[in-house]
Design an enzyme around this catalytic site. Structure first.
Site, mmCIF file in Angstrom:
data_model
loop_
_atom_site.group_PDB
_atom_site.id
_atom_site.type_symbol
_atom_site.label_atom_id
_atom_site.label_comp_id
_atom_site.label_asym_id
_atom_site.label_seq_id
_atom_site.Cartn_x
_atom_site.Cartn_y
_atom_site.Cartn_z
ATOM 1 N N GLY A 18 0.671 -1.261 -0.004
ATOM 2 C CA GLY A 18 -0.110 0.122 -0.044
ATOM 3 C C GLY A 18 0.866 1.305 0.042
ATOM 4 O O GLY A 18 0.315 2.174 0.427
ATOM 5 N N ASN A 20 1.511 3.064 -2.602
ATOM 6 C CA ASN A 20 0.828 3.823 -3.177
ATOM 7 C C ASN A 20 -0.503 4.521 -2.580
ATOM 8 O O ASN A 20 -0.907 5.587 -2.878
ATOM 9 C CB ASN A 20 0.304 3.371 -4.770
ATOM 10 C CG ASN A 20 1.530 3.373 -5.713
ATOM 11 O OD1 ASN A 20 1.846 4.334 -6.254
ATOM 12 N ND2 ASN A 20 1.985 2.069 -5.892
ATOM 13 N N ARG A 71 -14.016 -16.488 -10.383
ATOM 14 C CA ARG A 71 -13.584 -15.205 -10.873
ATOM 15 C C ARG A 71 -14.996 -14.423 -10.593
ATOM 16 O O ARG A 71 -15.252 -13.320 -10.366
ATOM 17 C CB ARG A 71 -12.957 -15.167 -11.999
ATOM 18 C CG ARG A 71 -11.612 -14.143 -11.984
ATOM 19 C CD ARG A 71 -10.991 -14.317 -13.209
ATOM 20 N NE ARG A 71 -9.743 -15.093 -13.028
ATOM 21 C CZ ARG A 71 -8.698 -14.681 -12.258
ATOM 22 N NH1 ARG A 71 -8.715 -13.463 -11.664
ATOM 23 N NH2 ARG A 71 -7.551 -15.283 -12.163
ATOM 24 N N MET A 96 -3.730 -6.917 -6.944
ATOM 25 C CA MET A 96 -3.078 -8.169 -7.853
ATOM 26 C C MET A 96 -4.139 -9.159 -8.382
ATOM 27 O O MET A 96 -3.821 -10.536 -8.049
ATOM 28 C CB MET A 96 -1.892 -8.679 -7.156
ATOM 29 C CG MET A 96 -0.697 -7.707 -6.617
ATOM 30 S SD MET A 96 -0.205 -6.929 -8.189
ATOM 31 C CE MET A 96 0.853 -8.042 -8.612
ATOM 32 N N ASN A 113 -5.683 2.429 -12.799
ATOM 33 C CA ASN A 113 -4.737 1.345 -12.237
ATOM 34 C C ASN A 113 -3.222 2.088 -12.379
ATOM 35 O O ASN A 113 -3.161 2.911 -13.460
ATOM 36 C CB ASN A 113 -4.717 0.159 -13.322
ATOM 37 C CG ASN A 113 -3.725 -0.929 -12.612
ATOM 38 O OD1 ASN A 113 -3.633 -1.170 -11.559
ATOM 39 N ND2 ASN A 113 -3.153 -1.515 -13.614
ATOM 40 N N HIS A 115 0.603 0.532 -13.346
ATOM 41 C CA HIS A 115 1.279 -0.451 -13.746
ATOM 42 C C HIS A 115 2.981 -0.217 -13.641
ATOM 43 O O HIS A 115 3.290 0.737 -14.191
ATOM 44 C CB HIS A 115 0.900 -0.941 -15.130
ATOM 45 C CG HIS A 115 1.804 -2.149 -15.518
ATOM 46 N ND1 HIS A 115 1.461 -3.442 -15.042
ATOM 47 C CD2 HIS A 115 2.601 -2.352 -16.559
ATOM 48 C CE1 HIS A 115 2.089 -4.227 -15.772
ATOM 49 N NE2 HIS A 115 2.951 -3.412 -16.623
ATOM 50 N N SER A 142 3.292 3.708 -15.410
ATOM 51 C CA SER A 142 2.024 4.235 -15.960
ATOM 52 C C SER A 142 0.755 4.105 -15.461
ATOM 53 O O SER A 142 0.402 3.195 -14.750
ATOM 54 C CB SER A 142 1.833 3.310 -17.279
ATOM 55 O OG SER A 142 2.978 3.189 -17.961
ATOM 56 N N THR A 147 -9.533 -0.905 -18.957
ATOM 57 C CA THR A 147 -10.366 -1.537 -19.953
ATOM 58 C C THR A 147 -10.349 -3.138 -19.587
ATOM 59 O O THR A 147 -9.370 -3.696 -19.285
ATOM 60 C CB THR A 147 -9.961 -1.063 -21.280
ATOM 61 O OG1 THR A 147 -8.499 -1.391 -21.458
ATOM 62 C CG2 THR A 147 -10.154 0.473 -21.396
ATOM 63 N N LEU A 150 -6.094 -6.645 -20.188
ATOM 64 C CA LEU A 150 -5.066 -6.404 -19.194
ATOM 65 C C LEU A 150 -3.926 -5.449 -19.545
ATOM 66 O O LEU A 150 -3.278 -5.508 -20.717
ATOM 67 C CB LEU A 150 -4.160 -7.851 -18.649
ATOM 68 C CG LEU A 150 -3.316 -7.744 -17.760
ATOM 69 C CD1 LEU A 150 -3.830 -7.552 -16.339
ATOM 70 C CD2 LEU A 150 -2.324 -8.988 -17.864
ATOM 71 N N ASP A 151 -3.715 -4.327 -18.787
ATOM 72 C CA ASP A 151 -2.785 -3.401 -18.836
ATOM 73 C C ASP A 151 -2.821 -2.806 -20.311
ATOM 74 O O ASP A 151 -1.668 -2.578 -20.900
ATOM 75 C CB ASP A 151 -1.432 -4.081 -18.653
ATOM 76 C CG ASP A 151 -1.147 -4.481 -17.165
ATOM 77 O OD1 ASP A 151 -2.034 -4.128 -16.195
ATOM 78 O OD2 ASP A 151 -0.562 -5.324 -16.726
ATOM 79 N N GLU A 180 6.085 6.424 -9.142
ATOM 80 C CA GLU A 180 4.605 6.109 -8.778
ATOM 81 C C GLU A 180 3.983 6.808 -7.974
ATOM 82 O O GLU A 180 3.047 7.446 -7.969
ATOM 83 C CB GLU A 180 4.666 4.656 -8.278
ATOM 84 C CG GLU A 180 5.054 3.538 -9.317
ATOM 85 C CD GLU A 180 4.840 2.153 -8.927
ATOM 86 O OE1 GLU A 180 3.841 1.853 -8.224
ATOM 87 O OE2 GLU A 180 5.521 1.236 -9.388
HETATM 88 C C1 GRF Z 1 3.296 -0.996 -7.449
HETATM 89 O O1 GRF Z 1 4.778 -1.236 -8.297
HETATM 90 C C2 GRF Z 1 2.283 -0.739 -8.613
HETATM 91 O O2 GRF Z 1 2.849 -0.265 -9.926
HETATM 92 C C3 GRF Z 1 1.910 -2.336 -8.969
HETATM 93 O O3 GRF Z 1 1.617 -2.874 -7.434
HETATM 94 C C4 GRF Z 1 2.926 -2.411 -6.784
HETATM 95 C C5 GRF Z 1 1.891 -2.084 -5.755
HETATM 96 O O4 GRF Z 1 2.711 -1.407 -4.721
HETATM 97 N N1 GRF Z 1 0.446 -2.309 -9.409
HETATM 98 P P1 GRF Z 1 2.124 -0.742 -3.238
HETATM 99 O O5 GRF Z 1 1.210 -1.750 -2.700
HETATM 100 O O6 GRF Z 1 1.245 0.330 -3.754
HETATM 101 O O7 GRF Z 1 3.348 -0.585 -2.381
#
Ligand code: GRF
Length: 235
Positions: A18, A20, A71, A96, A113, A115, A142, A147, A150-151, A180
């Site tokens: 977490g 981000n 799913r 994930m 998202n 990535h 990015s 959509t 994927l990615d 990020e």
């Molecule tokens: C990040 O590298 C993000 O780009 C990817 O998953 C990771 C998440 O890291 N989608 P965090 O949980 O935000 O530390």
């Protein structure tokens, strides 16, 4: 949902540390983003992202995907959980899980998202190692609208970092995290201000179709500086 003058409501989906989420929380608390996080939902119990949310007094929910038959069943439960908060925006922050097309369509144009690669390079997993293996000289992250493929959604902003000769997967990942934590709050801030939208599978920023993503690089000096933990390891 957003009322007149009320901040945009966001639900954040997580599966891990977490960092981000933390950057987004810090930007909200610092007044850089006019949004409020209504809930943080994890598909993995006990991840650190949940502690970060609780520390910020944000409601948390855990929907353990291993308890669902398939799913579709998990995504239906996830959607029901999200709808309880009526968000304007859904933010995937290290979530994930592959999402079903039916789920994604519900949130098209209002789900972002991040990535860890310069899309369209390196969709999927293990992006840092793949960038090293391919001898890339630059790499990054990015932010894109989600959509069904994927990615592959339209990219809003990319953060670029150099790849150094001595880089390992971990050192490169640490450098990418730095961008990020700048670009994700920035994109969410644009959305919250009503400046960012998706139209016909393209990004609209300030009323203009983006021909290419907005680019961000770390200030000179920070782009190659070692993090504190890396410096510690070198001692
Ligand atoms: C990040 O590298 C993000 O780009 C990817 O998953 C990771 C998440 O890291 N989608 P965090 O949980 O935000 O530390």
């Amino acid at each position: 949902m957003q009322g007149i003058n009320s901040p945009v409501s966001v639900v954040v989906l997580v599966s891990g540390s977490g960092s981000n989420l933390q950057a987004i929380l810090d930007a909200i608390h610092g007044g850089e983003i006019k949004a409020c996080i209504s809930a943080v939902i994890s598909n993995v119990p006990d991840v650190y992202a949940l502690q970060r949310a609780q520390h910020a007094n944000i409601p948390t929910r855990v929907l353990d995907h291993t308890l669902y038959d398939n799913r579709e069943a998990f995504d239906a439960a996830l959607q029901q959980c999200i709808e309880g908060y009526q968000p304007d925006l859904v933010v995937l922050a290290g979530f994930m899980r592959l999402l079903t097309p039916a789920f994604v369509r519900q949130y098209q144009g209002r789900m972002l998202n991040i990535h860890p690669s310069l899309l369209p390079r390196f969709r999927g997993l293990h992006t840092h190692q793949r960038a090293l293996d391919q001898g890339e000289t630059s790499h990054g992250a990015s932010v894109h609208f989600v959509t069904p493929d994927l990615d592959s959604g339209p990219v809003v902003i990319q953060g670029i970092v150099p790849v150094l000769k001595e880089d390992t997967q971990d050192s490169l990942a640490q450098r990418v995290f730095k961008v990020e934590h700048v670009i994700y709050p920035r994109a969410i801030g644009w959305f919250a201000e009503g400046r960012l939208a998706m139209r016909d599978h393209q990004v609209v920023l300030d009323g203009e179709l983006l021909k290419q993503p907005v680019l961000y690089s770390l200030p000179v000096g920070e782009d190659t500086a070692l993090s504190e933990s890396e410096q510690h390891e070198k001692k």
